[in-house]
Design a protein around this motif. Structure first.
Motif: not given
Length: 195
Positions: A1-27
């Motif tokens: 179960m823990k592995t599934l939760i970790i995998a889901a969180v990582l996939i969510l992070i990857c999806v959110l990063l993919f949807l960003q236009p790139g300005d998140y990286l810029i400060v």
């Protein structure tokens, strides 16, 4: 179960990063500081000119230019940087110095920059980092964590060849974005917590 939760969180992070236009990286929040540090890297010309512009604009009293220990065409980077500074800094030449960096990661660069900054008199309490725009968020995070006694801000430098927005419209931009996101995640999830 823990592995599934970790995998889901990582996939969510990857999806959110993919949807960003790139300005998140810029400060890009340059503040008037005691010193300016131009980070080393492969594409340093634009960084240098931006750092010199900020120095001339009163954003710092001293500019520290990082240079690696490598060579190109038989010339050490430090010799090339010193010659370039001598030819281009003009009346600001006395306010510009080199910081020789061993290693090729921002994490390795931070403590060495700290040593170079400690040699300045008076020792700076606030420093403006100048680096490529896509590198600013990770660089600030690393320097703030490694040298917390200093107040850090960033001056972003655009490099239209390496990065632009939205990042998925150009092959080179996509490579830069995905590589920087990987490095940022690695820093935040792993390297930050290691001594």
């Amino acid at each position: 179960m823990k592995t599934l939760i970790i995998a889901a969180v990582l996939i969510l992070i990857c999806v959110l990063l993919f949807l960003q236009p790139g300005d998140y990286l810029i400060v890009n929040n340059p503040e008037k500081s005691d010193a300016i540090v131009m980070l080393a890297g492969d594409q340093v010309d634009q960084r240098y000119w931006r750092a010199l512009e900020l120095l001339r604009g009163g954003y710092g009293h001293h500019l520290l230019v990082d240079a690696g220990t490598g060579q190109v065409y038989g010339q050490p980077y430090s010799d090339l940087a010193a010659g370039f500074i001598a030819r281009t800094a003009g009346e600001n030449a006395s306010q510009v110095s080199l910081c020789i960096i061993k290693g090729d990661s921002t994490k390795e660069e931070a403590p060495q920059v700290g040593e170079c900054l400690a040699k300045l008199q008076p020792a700076p309490h606030s420093v403006l980092l100048v680096t490529d725009d896509y590198h600013t968020r990770r660089a600030l995070s690393i320097f703030r964590q490694r040298l917390p006694q200093i107040h850090w801000t960033a001056g972003a430098v655009s490099n239209d060849f390496l990065f632009g927005q939205p990042w998925w419209k150009n092959r080179e931009w996509a490579k830069t974005y995905l590589t920087e996101c990987e490095k940022l995640l690695w820093w935040e999830l792993w390297d930050r917590w290691r001594p």
